[in-house]
Design an enzyme around this catalytic site. Structure first.
Site, PDB file in Angstrom:
ATOM      1  N   GLY A  39     100.931   1.545  61.700  1.00  0.00           N
ATOM      2  CA  GLY A  39     100.767   0.201  61.183  1.00  0.00           C
ATOM      3  C   GLY A  39     101.375   0.076  59.801  1.00  0.00           C
ATOM      4  O   GLY A  39     102.058  -0.891  59.486  1.00  0.00           O
ATOM      5  N   ALA A  40     101.119   1.093  58.975  1.00  0.00           N
ATOM      6  CA  ALA A  40     101.656   1.107  57.614  1.00  0.00           C
ATOM      7  C   ALA A  40     101.413   2.480  57.028  1.00  0.00           C
ATOM      8  O   ALA A  40     100.698   3.306  57.598  1.00  0.00           O
ATOM      9  CB  ALA A  40     100.991   0.031  56.757  1.00  0.00           C
ATOM     10  N   GLU A  84     100.750   4.552  53.155  1.00  0.00           N
ATOM     11  CA  GLU A  84     100.311   4.328  51.778  1.00  0.00           C
ATOM     12  C   GLU A  84     101.084   5.108  50.735  1.00  0.00           C
ATOM     13  O   GLU A  84     100.564   5.351  49.631  1.00  0.00           O
ATOM     14  CB  GLU A  84      98.826   4.685  51.656  1.00  0.00           C
ATOM     15  N   ASN A  85     102.318   5.509  50.996  1.00  0.00           N
ATOM     16  CA  ASN A  85     103.100   6.276  50.033  1.00  0.00           C
ATOM     17  C   ASN A  85     102.890   5.748  48.610  1.00  0.00           C
ATOM     18  O   ASN A  85     102.931   4.546  48.374  1.00  0.00           O
ATOM     19  CB  ASN A  85     104.596   6.193  50.361  1.00  0.00           C
ATOM     20  N   HIS A 129      93.957  -2.139  53.178  1.00  0.00           N
ATOM     21  CA  HIS A 129      93.744  -0.735  53.541  1.00  0.00           C
ATOM     22  C   HIS A 129      94.725   0.181  52.817  1.00  0.00           C
ATOM     23  O   HIS A 129      94.325   1.186  52.212  1.00  0.00           O
ATOM     24  CB  HIS A 129      93.896  -0.576  55.063  1.00  0.00           C
ATOM     25  N   GLU A 130      95.993  -0.161  52.868  1.00  0.00           N
ATOM     26  CA  GLU A 130      96.992   0.708  52.237  1.00  0.00           C
ATOM     27  C   GLU A 130      96.835   0.702  50.720  1.00  0.00           C
ATOM     28  O   GLU A 130      97.034   1.734  50.069  1.00  0.00           O
ATOM     29  CB  GLU A 130      98.406   0.281  52.641  1.00  0.00           C
ATOM     30  N   GLU A 139     103.983  11.254  56.756  1.00  0.00           N
ATOM     31  CA  GLU A 139     102.657  11.650  57.242  1.00  0.00           C
ATOM     32  C   GLU A 139     102.707  11.759  58.766  1.00  0.00           C
ATOM     33  O   GLU A 139     103.193  10.855  59.432  1.00  0.00           O
ATOM     34  CB  GLU A 139     101.588  10.622  56.843  1.00  0.00           C
ATOM     35  N   HIS A 167      94.024   2.965  49.661  1.00  0.00           N
ATOM     36  CA  HIS A 167      94.400   4.384  49.737  1.00  0.00           C
ATOM     37  C   HIS A 167      94.846   4.928  48.376  1.00  0.00           C
ATOM     38  O   HIS A 167      94.857   6.142  48.182  1.00  0.00           O
ATOM     39  CB  HIS A 167      95.542   4.583  50.735  1.00  0.00           C
ATOM     40  N   GLU A 208      90.976   8.373  55.772  1.00  0.00           N
ATOM     41  CA  GLU A 208      91.123   7.252  56.699  1.00  0.00           C
ATOM     42  C   GLU A 208      89.792   6.576  57.019  1.00  0.00           C
ATOM     43  O   GLU A 208      89.687   5.359  56.983  1.00  0.00           O
ATOM     44  CB  GLU A 208      91.819   7.711  57.987  1.00  0.00           C
TER      45      GLU A 208
END
Length: 891
Positions: free
Chosen positions: A265-266, A268-269, A301-302, A125, A305, A324
């Site tokens: 930060g991370a 979300e794959n 958060h991830e 991303e 997603h 987001e």
């Protein structure tokens, strides 16, 4: 230098769709071979076009082989350039096989596939997949991915990708393979792979329907004791999403990998989240309470997603806030439910005002849904994330939670498996609640922060209270004029004894929908839609004190005629926790800004006695939660105060804030010491709980103020805490104020801290940041010295942000030294990083964003550095776009 601009208005559907892609990665030390097989067809939603071309994105790739429907293609059959591979007239249905060669070990931009600590990692991303293979790299093309990874078994025993593992096997020469299949169609930006020698921490989660999900967290072997909290946070998030939004996880396995070198930060794959290690690794000795809170929030958060981003994704990158902003709102609600909604609201608004409001007021201002961009990486901003979350929150406020939940349920049902737009979400909210949100949509398309100007009038004869609200929004570089927003304004009225007054709107008030039933008692939601409106309340028997914008019901600035005495009254009595905090914050802000103006002429000698008294009363208020006390008593930061001063004077702000701290310390020594001692460490083990974090936070706030005196007994207490601490929160709670107040013991303490933690990269980031944020005239020289320290690495984003970013962003006194040396240092680092990691370079560049707000000397020095950057050779799109916006004429 020419860089193409992409515009929302020019969006067109893709001419070809990808149904399936099979990927094989042959990982070797010098290069990686990527073989892809794509099954494509013309988009049936478009009219048949025999002349339609197939354009595949590709960047920094070496094309080895290309076949179409089994037939090899020579160079004459395609067009190849630095950005794409194009087939002029492909058949309507086709299979492409592409072999490319990439060099992950040379990839310092950390985008695509790159090497980290002897292993491999990916970040796709927003447009990283085009650095792996030729592909239509856009979010509205959803395909099923099957991925095979081949590597040396000894060096890379762990081989991961999206979905479920369907096959493993051994090969010659000690090599092995693993094949992963993702059953859910996804855009290319959600592809992921990881290969390395990693330790695995396992757990399980049972969904509400009874399915068992395998949870796996991969970390470096030495960090095996730092992952359980992240897994526990994941399980909390999974359960919360089931209960709050009815969303259940859909795969048999959920994997997280912690990586040291990561731009974000991370990520979300699907089924394989890749995290910056700072948002995963924690144990009491190495992580602070803030670290624990961040880990809990980012893990959630991830995970969230999975539905708001993965199952339902963005049609194009102009819709970025659709995933987001919506997901930030969801993780804020989750964190608020874990600790306290009021506490979370204070933290969120503090961040919004410190980061997003200045962004809205600067040269890079853009709407939550931008209408154009040059480099999409530059739009992963506080506006898209944090302001985007505020817009979702406003919809919940306007519609009420039951209506909002019906809208979300409709959104999940209608658009599962699709790539959609912000309008699709709003349309679901409208249909589920029979509400017209046409005007509300302006929040997504207009940039800038609206200002509400409040006036009021009490009529004692008629016992009415007249509240007039006017809205305005200043011009921004992209939009010279604005239409009126739809703004929900939650209000309350307090009687002179501090009690809440029941609110009844007079019949003459415009008949907008009433407030949702779940609002607190005696709070009324006013819905402002015009440039100026007046609301009349009846049966008001005495002059009230208004409490405006409760729970921060809209992301706006507020101008009211409240006096200092009235703010102190609200600070003591407002039943809305946010507005109680807000009254104290605004009072502190106004006092410090007034003092800053005074410091420009002659240092003041006194501080508002009522302010000191109110501060002391709040410090020892037994009715107020400990964590809320910490938030309420934390003075506004110098960075925030500078955003409220025009022209901005960093030295005057620093002197004024320091004066307030020193005066509070002198007048409240007894109260501060009593509270410090009362909040002594709890017996028993460290726990990340509201009670323990509140005790630690209040103790350290007291110690920070007490240490201003530098008295021997106080320094002794700090030293005892530092050397006896059994957790990182307490250790830093003593170290930071000792260093920042310049106590004589600071060098020995920093050396001890280094000896204790030099082997831990994340703890060393704290060590760098403490020194980079010290308000000392020689700070820049120390930063330049640390720049050459063996533990610093310019190629690691965490190190860059901990040292360079912390100095430039969180040490305004030293960064804005009138010599301009700080600006020169930053510009030089931006140019170095431009060639190494353009994303990191562009983020550092935002420290020059509001250069026009400063007085002429500093403004001129920053402009010189911006022009130096602009005229440098080989600027990346990331750096070029932001620099150009900074230098473009102001509106």
């Amino acid at each position: 230098m020419l860089h193409a601009i992409k515009r929302l208005a020019e969006y067109t559907q893709p001419p070809f769709l990808v149904d399936n892609i099979q990927l094989t990665f042959d990982l070797n030390p010098e290069f990686t071979l990527v073989h892809s097989q794509l099954t494509l067809r013309q988009n049936p939603a478009l009219p048949p076009d025999p002349l339609s071309e197939l354009r595949l994105d590709g960047r920094q790739l070496e094309l080895i082989a290309l076949t179409l429907n089994g037939q090899p293609l020579g160079p004459e059959a395609y067009i190849l350039d630095s950005e794409s591979l194009t087939l002029p007239h492909p058949p309507k249905i086709l299979t492409l096989e592409i072999t490319t060669r990439i060099k992950p070990h040379e990839n310092t931009a950390l985008e695509g596939v790159y090497q980290v600590n002897g292993g491999y990692c990916s970040q796709c991303e927003a447009e990283g997949f085009r650095k792996i293979t030729y592909y239509p790299d856009r979010p509205d093309i959803l395909a099923r991915f099957t991925t095979t990874l081949i590597a040396d078994h000894t060096q890379f025993p762990i081989l991961l990708s999206n979905g479920n593992c369907i096959q493993t096997g051994s090969l010659a020469n000690n090599r092995h393979f693993v094949t992963w299949e993702d059953p859910f169609p996804k855009p290319s930006y959600l592809f992921a792979l990881v290969a390395g020698d990693l330790a695995r921490i396992q757990d399980r989660f049972q969904t509400q329907s009874g399915r068992l999900v395998q949870l796996e967290l991969f970390v470096e072997h030495e960090n095996i004791d730092k992952g359980q909290f992240a897994l526990d946070s994941l399980k909390q998030a999974m359960r919360w999403d089931e209960e709050r939004f009815g969303r259940e996880y859909d795969l048999d396995i959920y994997m997280i990998v912690a990586i040291q070198d990561f731009n974000m930060g991370a990520m979300e794959n699907k089924g394989l989240n890749i995290f910056n290690s700072k948002y995963i690794l924690a144990n009491p000795k190495t992580a602070t309470d803030s670290d624990y809170a961040n880990i809990q929030s980012v893990v959630a958060h991830e995970y969230f997603h999975n539905w708001t981003g993965n199952r339902i994704t963005c049609r194009d990158w102009f819709q970025l806030s659709l995933k987001e902003g919506l997901t930030v709102f969801r993780d804020q609600e989750f964190s608020g439910d874990f600790f306290s909604p009021a506490l979370q609201r204070m933290k969120d608004v503090r961040q919004l005002r410190t980061q997003q409001f200045p962004e809205d007021a600067g040269p890079t201002a853009h709407p939550v849904q931008p209408d154009a961009y040059m480099e999409i990486n530059n739009f992963y901003t506080s506006t898209v994330y944090n302001k985007g979350a505020e817009l979702v929150r406003m919809m919940q406020t306007v519609l009420g939670y039951p209506g909002f939940r019906r809208g979300m349920d409709l959104y999940f049902t209608r658009h599962d498996g699709q790539a959609v737009t912000v309008d699709d979400l709003i349309r679901c909210m409208e249909e589920a609640t029979s509400t017209d949100l046409k005007q509300f949509r302006l929040w997504y398309s207009q940039s800038g922060t609206p200002t509400l100007t409040i006036e009021w009038l009490y009529n004692s004869a008629q016992q009415t209270f007249e509240l007039t609200i006017a809205q305005s929004c200043p011009p921004t570089p992209d939009q010279p004029s604005k239409k009126p927003f739809h703004i929900p304004v939650a209000v309350g009225l307090l009687a002179q004894d501090g009690s809440s007054i029941p609110l009844t709107l007079a019949e003459s008030t415009l008949a907008y929908p009433s407030a949702p039933a779940e609002l607190p008692p005696h709070t009324r939601l006013l819905q402002l839609r015009q440039e100026k409106e007046t609301f009349y309340f009846k049966n008001i028997k005495e002059p009230p004190i208004p409490s405006i914008l409760r729970h921060f019901s809209a992301p706006v600035k507020l101008q009211t005629p409240l006096t200092d005495d009235e703010r102190i009254f609200l600070w003591k009595h407002d039943p809305d926790p946010f507005n109680r905090w807000e009254a104290g914050q605004e009072l502190s802000t106004q006092i410090i800004l007034q003092l800053a103006l005074a410091f420009q002429k002659e240092p003041p000698r006194t501080l508002n006695a009522d302010f000191i008294h109110a501060f002391g009363k709040t410090l020892q208020d037994p009715t107020l939660d400990l964590s809320l006390r910490v938030q309420t008593l934390t003075l506004p930061s110098e960075k925030f105060l500078l955003s409220r001063m025009d022209p901005a004077d960093p030295l005057a702000i620093h002197q004024a804030r320091q004066f307030v701290q020193k005066t509070l310390s002198e007048h409240l020594q007894q109260e501060l010491m009593q509270t410090f001692l009362a909040c002594s460490p709890s017996p028993g083990p460290f726990a990340f709980t509201p009670q323990q974090t509140g005790r630690r936070g209040l103790r350290h706030l007291c110690l920070e103020l007490l240490l201003i005196s530098k008295k021997d007994p106080i320094r002794k207490l700090a030293l005892e805490q530092f050397y006896q601490a059994n957790n990182m929160t307490d250790q830093l709670g003593a170290l930071v104020p000792m260093v920042h107040t310049g106590c004589v013991e600071k060098e020995a303490m920093l050396a001890t801290f280094f000896d204790l933690w030099h082997f831990d990269p994340l703890v060393m980031d704290k060590w760098f940041a403490i020194q980079a944020t010290t308000p000392d005239p020689n700070c820049l020289q120390q930063v330049q010295k640390l720049y050459h320290h063996p533990n610093f690495n310019l190629r690691n984003p965490n190190k860059v942000y901990a040292l360079i970013g912390a100095f430039c962003s969180n040490n305004p006194l030293c960064f804005h030294d009138p010599s301009g040396e700080g600006y020169l240092f930053l510009a030089d680092q931006i140019l170095l990083l431009n060639g190494l990691n353009p994303q990191v370079a562009a983020r550092l560049l935002t420290n020059f964003g509001n250069w026009r707000k400063f007085e002429p000397i500093r403004k001129n020095l920053m402009q010189i550095q911006l022009e130096k950057i602009m005229h440098s050779h080989n600027l990346s799109r990331d750096v070029f776009e932001i620099t150009k916006k900074c230098l473009d004429p102001a509106p």
